[in-house]
Design an enzyme around this catalytic site. Structure first.
Site, PDB file in Angstrom:
ATOM      1  N   ARG A 195       0.783  -1.283   0.060  1.00 59.28           N
ATOM      2  CA  ARG A 195       0.208   0.057   0.243  1.00 59.28           C
ATOM      3  C   ARG A 195       0.654   1.545  -0.109  1.00 59.28           C
ATOM      4  NH1 ARG A 195      -2.300  -3.989   1.481  1.00 59.28           N
ATOM      5  NH2 ARG A 195      -0.687  -3.985   2.438  1.00 59.28           N
ATOM      6  N   THR A 196       1.694   1.413   0.803  1.00 58.55           N
ATOM      7  CA  THR A 196       3.031   2.475   0.602  1.00 58.55           C
ATOM      8  C   THR A 196       2.961   2.963  -0.200  1.00 58.55           C
ATOM      9  OG1 THR A 196       2.609   1.876   3.512  1.00 58.55           O
ATOM     10  CG2 THR A 196       3.809   3.481   3.044  1.00 58.55           C
ATOM     11  N   LYS A 208      26.818  -4.229  -0.841  1.00 63.49           N
ATOM     12  CA  LYS A 208      27.698  -4.224  -1.222  1.00 63.49           C
ATOM     13  C   LYS A 208      28.432  -3.228  -0.419  1.00 63.49           C
ATOM     14  CE  LYS A 208      27.459  -3.030  -5.717  1.00 63.49           C
ATOM     15  NZ  LYS A 208      27.221  -2.602  -7.066  1.00 63.49           N
ATOM     16  N   ARG A 220      10.790   3.513   3.373  1.00 58.69           N
ATOM     17  CA  ARG A 220      10.717   2.647   4.720  1.00 58.69           C
ATOM     18  C   ARG A 220      11.837   2.114   4.273  1.00 58.69           C
ATOM     19  NH1 ARG A 220       5.577  -1.500   4.641  1.00 58.69           N
ATOM     20  NH2 ARG A 220       4.774   0.771   5.188  1.00 58.69           N
ATOM     21  N   HIS A 249       4.272   5.677  11.719  1.00 64.27           N
ATOM     22  CA  HIS A 249       4.441   5.545  10.018  1.00 64.27           C
ATOM     23  C   HIS A 249       3.037   5.878   9.496  1.00 64.27           C
ATOM     24  CE1 HIS A 249       3.304   4.378   6.571  1.00 64.27           C
ATOM     25  NE2 HIS A 249       2.522   2.867   6.971  1.00 64.27           N
TER      26      HIS A 249
END
Ligand code: CP
Length: 311
Positions: free
Chosen positions: A52-53, A81, A102, A130
């Site tokens: 969703r986000t 890396k 996120r 959030h």
């Protein structure tokens, strides 16, 4: 200038700013905004899974005429890396106008914001915050109940690790609400959130049984018990089925009681609830596009210039 450069915590927003965002999102539904961010670029940096986000931000940017770069899996980036988050952010600021990130580590969004010259939006940092989900939740509560005051709101499930309920409880402390926290003993709302509510004179009560509060509430905000956040899997096994809401569970609910959930769900809301008038979680996720359009338009467009007309 409306809003700070970045949106990292729901605490960054005043009540006035939250209401302005909600009002702007409402106008996004009615107006043609398809050229508002033409030529601007959003970078979506997702170091943790999301449906969703990430996708609602991408949809929002495209609906505003902008474009999107980014990744949904850190395994395909040079972090594999050994590149540091700070160096990654320094690169991205040359490629885009705004970042949504996120990350599993609490505080990582703040670090990214301090490093980046361009705005950073927190799309979820560990169990911490959030904030954009919370604006979606407030928008949805207002849309279904017609107001944000004088409401009885239950939060149910994983209140310890659930970043969405932490942010939502803080945001609701701007309004006149009564909160009901329903969780197993081991997943109670953290004390620092309860303390913030006490300071703001917000009435709340804590419960282990769901049945007692169902007839009382206007909103049931259900959350998933998040297996991935438990340090000890045996503790997860003890509580994983603590609350399973079925059609029969909500028989005594108020007529206009709506069930929200940030999603994804696992088994905490049975699919037989989906067909009831109480189910509103899929519409809630759809509302995410309007709210994120409003955020992008305000943060890198000129929607803030209309602030005084809207509030
Ligand atoms: N509500 C929410 O954050 O969903 P995703 O994890 O799918 O982005």
């Amino acid at each position: 200038m409306f809003l700070k450069k970045d949106l990292i915590s729901i605490k960054d927003l005043s009540k006035e700013e939250l209401l302005f965002l909600i009002n702007t999102a409402e106008t996004m539904e009615q107006e043609d905004c398809s050229e508002l961010l033409r030529g601007r670029i959003l970078a979506t940096l997702f170091f943790e899974p999301s449906t969703r986000t990430r996708l609602s931000f991408e949809s929002a940017m495209k609906r505003l005429g902008g474009s999107v770069i980014g990744f949904a899996d850190p395994k395909v980036t040079s972090s594999q890396k050994g590149e540091s988050l700070a160096d990654t952010i320094k690169m991205i600021e040359g490629y885009a106008d705004i970042i949504v990130m996120r990350h599993p580590i609490e505080g990582s969004a703040r670090l990214a914001a301090e490093t980046a010259k361009i705005p950073v939006i927190n799309g979820g940092d560990g169990a911490n915050q959030h904030p954009t989900q919370t604006i979606v939740d407030l928008f949805t509560i207002k849309k279904t109940q017609g107001k944000l005051d004088e409401l009885h709101i239950a939060m149910i499930g994983d209140l310890k690790f659930g970043r969405t309920v932490h942010s939502l409880a803080i945001a609701l402390s701007h309004f006149k609400v009564k909160l009901y926290f329903v969780s197993p003993e081991s997943l109670r709302m953290p004390e620092h959130i309860l303390e913030a509510l006490r300071k703001n004179n917000i009435l709340f009560s804590e419960h282990e049984k769901l049945e007692d509060i169902i007839p009382l509430v206007d909103i049931m905000y259900v959350t998933r018990i998040q297996k991935e956040r438990f340090p000890d899997i045996m503790e997860y096994e003890k509580v994983k089925n603590a609350y399973i809401i079925k059609k029969e569970t909500i028989q005594r609910a108020k007529l206009n009681m709506k069930i929200l959930h940030p999603l994804p769900r696992v088994n905490e809301i049975h699919t037989d609830v989906d067909e009831t008038p109480h189910a509103y979680y899929f519409q809630q996720a759809h509302n995410g596009v309007l709210v994120r359009m409003a955020l992008l338009a305000i943060m890198i467009g000129n929607a803030h210039q209309h602030r005084n007309d809207l509030i």
